[in-house]
Design an enzyme around this catalytic site. Structure first.
Site, PDB file in Angstrom:
ATOM      1  N   SER A  13       0.805  -1.344  -0.055  1.00  0.00           N
ATOM      2  CA  SER A  13       0.015   0.108  -0.101  1.00  0.00           C
ATOM      3  C   SER A  13       0.911   1.271  -0.063  1.00  0.00           C
ATOM      4  CB  SER A  13      -0.939  -0.026   1.300  1.00  0.00           C
ATOM      5  OG  SER A  13      -0.099   0.266   2.381  1.00  0.00           O
ATOM      6  N   LYS A  14       0.358   2.326  -0.269  1.00  0.00           N
ATOM      7  CA  LYS A  14       0.868   3.731  -0.332  1.00  0.00           C
ATOM      8  C   LYS A  14       1.626   3.945   1.293  1.00  0.00           C
ATOM      9  CE  LYS A  14       0.969   8.672  -1.030  1.00  0.00           C
ATOM     10  NZ  LYS A  14       1.171   8.906   0.158  1.00  0.00           N
ATOM     11  N   ARG A  15       0.612   3.508   2.106  1.00  0.00           N
ATOM     12  CA  ARG A  15       1.390   3.638   3.556  1.00  0.00           C
ATOM     13  C   ARG A  15       2.697   2.807   3.828  1.00  0.00           C
ATOM     14  NH1 ARG A  15      -1.944   1.625   8.058  1.00  0.00           N
ATOM     15  NH2 ARG A  15      -3.785   2.614   6.933  1.00  0.00           N
TER      16      ARG A  15
END
Ligand code: GLU
Length: 510
Positions: free
Chosen positions: A263-265
């Site tokens: 994910s981007k996180r």
């Protein structure tokens, strides 16, 4: 194989994720391999999720990595328009066909009514679906009289059109990556095809467009696999079963440790980009740095992405785009999720940077130095580039590592200073400085000879003093070949740096 026509069909709901770039790439490679067509279709029917600027971003990103579009919103083509919001009438026509043929129906249920149905079913432990069992209890054209339906529509009551999914039939499809997939229609709910705002849903628009645009292969992310049986059913109901595209659902991109979807996180936390180009979120104003701005070369990124889920079955890892096109086969894409190993991306970047000429790398240095008000002759810049080429991962490394040639150290690596600055290194460096001071022209050869002479004379092994010498010259603990470094600095600069180091560090050692 029939004419290969593939499409990349992003929704402009934000920046393009790097996984989307891989999807586009695999489509592109297949198209080019078979002299087919690569289509860009903008799937913008979900107006709530529309993000201004996203479409332009997607196009810029594809351009940057070199994925060329043959048909699309800007290019046009025989099946224009290629933006779904401009094709509303087309979807209405096919929704009407499904209604006429008894494969779809109007539904008038309010949000509250749907919620109540779900709650009721959940209490009885049934998976809450709008399907053959529940539709008979709801407000739709299957339960209301024709007059009631017509009156509601005439009065402008909001409605959706749903697919009438059969109670229990097997739907099969043959995924090129996953093999045969068989799902019972009891698992599929009566998906909305047309929304109350008159826009189609993804499912209807996607199927209609893939058919009308004569798409031969649907290559897309694994997250769409659960929708595929519904799409197959829709093709059947529209009478297009024989023209259905082949499906290939790509493996997920996983976190570097392989544990879960990337994910981007995750990327933020691990300090690497997830978007190809810089992206400023229009809602939060937050800037996410792109692969381009971080210094990844497009050809390196493409090579890296090609290997995330596919491999050529040989040992070769470095592939130009032409070689990828030649080698690419859908059959060699794996099912298992692909770990997003950023170290591997860095390795590819190093390889591609190293393949640049001294002139190309040297120009990067010249430009950077110029911005700091420093002039550097071409020849010197090229020689420095040559000395540094094995040590760089990003283009900006040339300037950061190259600054040792333009700025004398003011401080010294403390670890080396405390461990290696001793009577022996002081003796060698003092003698070497005197030796070099006498030299007019310092070359790799004269520097090497001077060092050999001095260490032999003093009876001190070279290995013992090299780190101290590097530190004295550059301040740091690592860098390019020392003799090359000295030659590039020149006799007077070497003498002055060694003098400074001796004056500054000597006290500490004694
Ligand atoms: N619009 C979908 C997406 O954004 C496309 C899925 C597909 O390729 O069918 O991923």
């Amino acid at each position: 194989m029939k004419d290969v026509r593939v499409r990349f069909a992003p929704s402009p709901t934000g920046a393009l994720h790097i996984g989307g770039v891989r999807t586009a790439l695999y489509n592109y490679l297949l198209a080019r391999k078979h002299q087919g067509k690569m289509i860009l279709r903008i799937e913008d029917t979900d107006q709530n999720r529309y993000v201004p600027g996203a479409e332009v971003y997607i196009k810029d990103a594809l351009k940057w990595v070199g994925i060329e579009i043959d048909e699309g919103p800007d290019k046009g083509g025989p099946h224009a328009p290629y933006r779904q919001s401009e094709r509303k009438n087309i979807y209405t026509k096919y929704a009407q066909q499904l209604l006429n043929d008894g494969h779809a129906y109007y539904a008038f249920d309010s949000a509250e009514e749907l919620e109540a149905m779900r709650n009721r079913l959940m209490k009885t432990g049934v998976n809450p679906q709008y399907d053959s069992a529940t539709r008979i209890e709801m407000k739709n054209s299957l339960t209301l009289s024709e007059d009631e339906v017509n009156n509601k529509i005439r009065a402008g009551a909001p409605y959706v059109i749903r697919l009438k999914v059969p109670k229990s039939e097997q739907v099969e499809l043959n995924d090129l990556i996953r093999g045969k997939i068989s799902v019972n229609t009891s698992q599929i709910d009566d998906k909305v095809l047309m929304k109350s705002d008159g826009m189609p849903t993804y499912h209807l628009a996607n199927v209609v467009d893939d058919y009308l645009m004569k798409i031969s292969h649907v290559i897309r992310g694994e997250e769409w696999l659960p929708s595929a049986p519904l799409h197959v059913l829709t093709y059947k109901f529209l009478g297009w079963e024989n023209e259905m595209p082949a499906f290939a659902h790509l493996p997920l991109l996983l976190k570097p440790d392989g544990k879960g979807k990337l994910s981007k996180r995750d990327a933020d936390q691990m300090g690497f980009p997830i978007f190809p180009l810089n992206w400023t979120d229009p809602h939060t104003g937050e800037l996410a740095e792109g692969f381009r701005e971080r210094g990844y070369l497009p050809e390196a990124l493409i090579n890296f992405l090609a290997f995330l889920g596919w491999n050529p079955g040989t040992e070769q890892e470095l592939f130009t785009v032409e070689e990828l096109i030649e080698a690419f086969e859908i059959e060699r894409i794996g099912k298992a999720g692909a770990k997003f190993d950023i170290q591997k991306a860095n390795w590819f970047n190093q390889q591609y940077l190293r393949s640049k000429t001294d002139e190309e790398l040297g120009q990067l240095l010249i430009t950077d130095l110029k911005s700091q008000g420093i002039d550097c002759e071409n020849e010197k810049a090229y020689a420095i580039a040559n000395a540094l080429r094995e040590r760089i991962t990003f283009p900006s490394d040339i300037a950061s590592l190259g600054k040792i040639f333009f700025f004398a150290p003011k401080s010294f690596d403390e670890k080396i200073a405390s461990k290696k600055w001793n009577n022996e290194s002081i003796a060698v460096i003092t003698a070497l400085k005197d030796e070099i001071n006498k030299t007019n022209e310092l070359t790799v050869d004269t520097a090497t000879t001077a060092l050999v002479d001095v260490t032999n004379r003093l009876g001190i092994a070279q290995g013992k003093i090299m780190q101290a010498l590097r530190m004295a010259l550059t301040g740091g603990a690592s860098g390019p070949d020392l003799m090359v470094t000295m030659a590039l600095l020149g006799a007077s600069e070497v003498t002055s740096r060694l003098t400074y180091a001796l004056n500054t560090l000597e006290e500490k050692a004694s």
